[in-house]
Write a protein that holds these residues in place. Sequence first.
Motif, PDB file in Angstrom:
ATOM      1  N   ILE A 474       0.860  -1.185   0.000  1.00  0.00           N
ATOM      2  CA  ILE A 474       0.000   0.000   0.000  1.00  0.00           C
ATOM      3  C   ILE A 474       0.893   1.230   0.000  1.00  0.00           C
ATOM      4  O   ILE A 474       1.832   1.328   0.799  1.00  0.00           O
ATOM      5  CB  ILE A 474      -0.941   0.005   1.216  1.00  0.00           C
ATOM      6  CG1 ILE A 474      -1.968  -1.124   1.088  1.00  0.00           C
ATOM      7  CG2 ILE A 474      -1.656   1.349   1.350  1.00  0.00           C
ATOM      8  CD1 ILE A 474      -2.898  -1.260   2.276  1.00  0.00           C
ATOM      9  N   ASP A 475       0.615   2.163  -0.894  1.00  0.00           N
ATOM     10  CA  ASP A 475       1.380   3.404  -0.991  1.00  0.00           C
ATOM     11  C   ASP A 475       0.400   4.572  -0.995  1.00  0.00           C
ATOM     12  O   ASP A 475      -0.453   4.665  -1.890  1.00  0.00           O
ATOM     13  CB  ASP A 475       2.221   3.403  -2.268  1.00  0.00           C
ATOM     14  CG  ASP A 475       3.171   4.585  -2.335  1.00  0.00           C
ATOM     15  OD1 ASP A 475       3.737   4.944  -1.291  1.00  0.00           O
ATOM     16  OD2 ASP A 475       3.332   5.153  -3.428  1.00  0.00           O
ATOM     17  N   ASP A 476       0.496   5.444   0.018  1.00  0.00           N
ATOM     18  CA  ASP A 476      -0.418   6.583   0.156  1.00  0.00           C
ATOM     19  C   ASP A 476      -1.877   6.142   0.105  1.00  0.00           C
ATOM     20  O   ASP A 476      -2.726   6.772  -0.544  1.00  0.00           O
ATOM     21  CB  ASP A 476      -0.145   7.621  -0.938  1.00  0.00           C
ATOM     22  CG  ASP A 476       1.211   8.292  -0.765  1.00  0.00           C
ATOM     23  OD1 ASP A 476       1.677   8.390   0.390  1.00  0.00           O
ATOM     24  OD2 ASP A 476       1.802   8.702  -1.783  1.00  0.00           O
ATOM     25  N   GLY A 477      -2.177   5.051   0.783  1.00  0.00           N
ATOM     26  CA  GLY A 477      -3.542   4.562   0.862  1.00  0.00           C
ATOM     27  C   GLY A 477      -4.015   3.771  -0.337  1.00  0.00           C
ATOM     28  O   GLY A 477      -5.145   3.271  -0.339  1.00  0.00           O
ATOM     29  N   GLN A 478      -3.169   3.628  -1.355  1.00  0.00           N
ATOM     30  CA  GLN A 478      -3.548   2.929  -2.583  1.00  0.00           C
ATOM     31  C   GLN A 478      -2.991   1.505  -2.565  1.00  0.00           C
ATOM     32  O   GLN A 478      -1.800   1.290  -2.343  1.00  0.00           O
ATOM     33  CB  GLN A 478      -3.008   3.670  -3.806  1.00  0.00           C
ATOM     34  CG  GLN A 478      -3.185   2.946  -5.129  1.00  0.00           C
ATOM     35  CD  GLN A 478      -4.636   2.797  -5.521  1.00  0.00           C
ATOM     36  OE1 GLN A 478      -5.367   3.779  -5.604  1.00  0.00           O
ATOM     37  NE2 GLN A 478      -5.067   1.560  -5.760  1.00  0.00           N
ATOM     38  N   LEU A 479      -3.868   0.522  -2.810  1.00  0.00           N
ATOM     39  CA  LEU A 479      -3.458  -0.875  -2.860  1.00  0.00           C
ATOM     40  C   LEU A 479      -2.832  -1.194  -4.212  1.00  0.00           C
ATOM     41  O   LEU A 479      -3.368  -0.834  -5.261  1.00  0.00           O
ATOM     42  CB  LEU A 479      -4.668  -1.783  -2.621  1.00  0.00           C
ATOM     43  CG  LEU A 479      -4.432  -3.296  -2.753  1.00  0.00           C
ATOM     44  CD1 LEU A 479      -3.457  -3.797  -1.698  1.00  0.00           C
ATOM     45  CD2 LEU A 479      -5.765  -4.047  -2.668  1.00  0.00           C
TER      46      LEU A 479
END
Length: 549
Positions: A474-479
């Motif tokens: 997960i990066d900045d809330g993005q899966l």
Amino acid sequence: MSVEKLPGNDAAVLAVGVIVDAGRQSPYVVDLLEYLVASEAFAAPIVFPVTAGAQPDQVLALSSLTRWVRRIEFGQMLGKQPAVTRRIAIDDIDGLDIVPLAGEWSADGATLDVFGENLEAIIERRLDILVHLASGRPGAGLASAADLATLAIYHGSDCAGADVSLGFMEVLEDAPASCFVIARANPFRVLQAGNIMTAKSWALNQAMLMGKSITFMRHVLERIANDRALLEVDTDAEDALPATLPSTGSLALARYMANVLMPVVLRKFRTRLFGRRDREWVVAVSDHRRPGGSLDDYREIPNPDGRFLADPFLCSRDGRHIVFVEDYCYRDNRGRISAVELGEEGAKVLGVIIDEPWHLSFPFVFEYKGRLYMIPEANESGAIRLYVCDEFPLHWRFEKTLMADVAAADTMVFERDGTWFLLTNICSAGLGDFNSELHIFHADDPLTTDWHPIGAGNPVILDSSRARNGGWFIDDGQLFRINQIHAKNHYGRAFGFNRVDELSRKRYRETRIGEVWPCDSRGFDSTHHFNADGARAVIDFCRLDRARK
């Protein structure tokens, strides 16, 4: 995707005919025929075995060398995969109406057709659907012989799908994938497209392609029966066909013997002289959050003697930073699940935490209601199995079976907007090919056994360069989902990372953001897994031809 509704009563059974080559049939053809006999959606199928003689100018098909090569390769497969070498007489199947036909080849040997009374024998039976499973592509007569549609399988092999050369050129040319398309023949409309990782030999690649494509022909027929419609994929152009790989006849066969068969003989000779050598996977860790940068930045975790580590997943709890890994033992050729602790002084292998009579790998971990769970890959058990942690990180026990009677690999679960999703790799054809299909199921609770396919239907991906799970982050809330990328007969050559744009009960969409290939200076030739937790990342690599310890 466009939809063409079928005319007539939705409750009426469909009349279906099947075109096959004369003679004994593969198990995959027989399975399809038995499905049609048993299904209440179809009338008793009519089978048309076609005798058409040899294809014109097919040096490859007529060569005695070809028969010799095929005999060798099928002999090698007989002990390991006897099912794919069997041929079965369709006369033994109850409920079939068999009508032999005489056919003719086109001048280029690519198209098979029937004429005159042979064509009339099909037309007079007023079939709703005609399924073409014989060699070659259906000619104009066969393509228009059914009232609703003629369905055919198109491959990328030389001879435009001829059985004798099916899967040959992909192996010879080191194509990473071998493709197939299931389409309506006239007008041409694509109903299903996919590919498999190209196998090491012509015979095995042919068997895998036949098994996979005929299995999905059955899926197409099931969709037609259930939806009373032809569901077309986004493209209907002729360029949707797999690229036809060129053949140079006997020259191609000579190249095959030199480039494919001879190296196998040399490897066996070298093994007898110097002993067996094995590839070795290695886990490494780095202080960043996502794929990218130099692979040289990763710090290798030393493998224990006689074993290798792979498929790492990070988990931090109670102030401890743990990597759960596949721990593969050369002695018994089986993986366990082990824990590795990351500390200021480096990594320490704590030991095995889950051991079963079957191979284990891919220890995906997740938290639910304050408890830690794991779903290791255990396809040899015939189930997707859930384990619970009683004392972190070493004490785990089997909790329950999430899915029974399924061979599935590399399972992951995620929660989105109150719904839990299970992403896994299943081979619909039962061939042990876990590289080509991504299946997704949903449920209200990750501990339930009541999982349902998402509305778009499974598999959501049928592509060996995109389907198999290889981790997540997960990066900045993005899966992001990691997928493995394969080369010809080369599992886990590299990996791609994909932004998950939609994961819902109805559909799945993702966008490829990038790929990571093993290009560092430490002699690695493969990398197929990535995971990150916001502070650090773990990855695995494979070294070339390391001697077994």
